[in-house]
Write a protein that holds these residues in place. Structure first.
Motif, short mmCIF file in Angstrom:
data_model
loop_
_atom_site.label_atom_id
_atom_site.label_comp_id
_atom_site.label_asym_id
_atom_site.label_seq_id
_atom_site.Cartn_x
_atom_site.Cartn_y
_atom_site.Cartn_z
N SER A 39 2.56 6.49 -7.16
CA SER A 39 1.46 7.21 -7.82
C SER A 39 1.77 8.64 -7.84
N ALA B 4 1.16 4.15 -3.06
CA ALA B 4 0.90 5.45 -2.77
C ALA B 4 1.83 6.43 -3.14
N TYR C 29 -3.85 6.80 -9.72
CA TYR C 29 -4.74 7.73 -8.74
C TYR C 29 -6.15 7.21 -8.84
N LEU D 83 -5.43 7.81 2.77
CA LEU D 83 -4.46 6.62 3.09
C LEU D 83 -4.42 6.48 4.63
N THR E 85 0.87 -1.35 -0.04
CA THR E 85 -0.01 -0.04 0.14
C THR E 85 0.75 1.08 -0.05
N ILE F 80 -3.44 11.86 -1.68
CA ILE F 80 -3.17 10.56 -1.70
C ILE F 80 -3.09 10.30 -0.28
N TYR F 81 -2.30 10.89 0.53
CA TYR F 81 -1.68 10.37 1.80
C TYR F 81 -3.00 10.68 2.97
N PRO G 165 -8.29 11.24 -4.86
CA PRO G 165 -7.46 10.82 -5.76
C PRO G 165 -8.02 10.57 -7.13
N ILE H 136 -6.51 3.86 -6.93
CA ILE H 136 -6.21 3.96 -5.33
C ILE H 136 -7.57 4.83 -4.75
#
Length: 201
Positions: free
Chosen positions: A14, A11, A180, A128, A7, A124-125, A76, A183
């Motif tokens: 990406s 991430a 993207y 996540l 994962t 993204i983060y 994302p 995810i």
């Protein structure tokens, strides 16, 4: 454990494909002995971005319903569609100019990292970090640190291979778009958002 590492790797990749091109531009303008300075600047910029994402995720973590957190997966997906439609907006000539002065190289690289990756990384983060188990976060952070070093080395090596760099620059955008969106869909599905909305219907 393996799932957590994968994962983190996915991430980072990406958000890092476009930045890999930026690193090649930077390495094309700095001396060989200054490449370690580039790594320090890269780490500083990444620490700021990851730290900001963790702080935002901490506050979002108070949202009670997991399916609501799954809606963050739309970020994302939006970034992927936006990149697909609008393309990249990184000015490589401007970036090369900023790193031409070795005295301020660390700060320049850190600022370039934050400027070129900021919105993408946070987009993204945050989803996540919000959706994984808190116990998984240290391993993800360690994975990010390893990936920073790997991309730094790749950027340096690829800067010596113009043909490879050219292919990455042309195709990297489309690979990034696909990752993207995937995810985002994974975050939405993993948090039961789709299932919840279907039950409401």
């Amino acid at each position: 454990m393996l799932k957590t590492i994968l994962t983190g790797v996915t991430a980072y990749i990406s958000t890092g494909l476009d930045y890999l091109v930026i690193l090649m531009v930077i390495f094309g303008r700095v001396k060989h002995q200054d490449r370690w300075v580039v790594l320090i600047g890269d780490f500083l910029g990444t620490i700021v971005l990851v730290g900001s994402s963790l702080a935002i995720a901490f506050f979002l973590g108070f949202v009670p319903a997991p399916w609501l957190l799954g809606l963050l997966g739309l970020i994302p997906i939006y970034l992927g569609i936006k990149l697909w439609v609008q393309g990249d907006d990184d000015d490589q000539d401007a970036i090369a100019g900023k790193v031409s002065d070795p005295k301020s190289l660390i700060i320049s690289v850190a600022l370039i990292t934050m400027a070129t990756c900021g919105a993408d990384n946070v987009g993204i983060y945050v989803p996540l970090f919000t959706t994984v188990a808190p116990s998984s976060i240290p391993l993800i952070l360690l994975t990010f640190a390893v990936m920073v070093v790997i991309f730094w080395e790749l950027g340096y090596r690829l800067a010596c291979l113009p043909k490879v760099a050219d292919v990455l620059e042309k195709q990297g955008r489309y690979i990034t778009v696909a990752v993207y969106i995937l995810i985002g869909l994974y975050i939405i599905w993993d948090n039961g958002t789709i299932q919840h909305l279907l039950q409401l219907g």
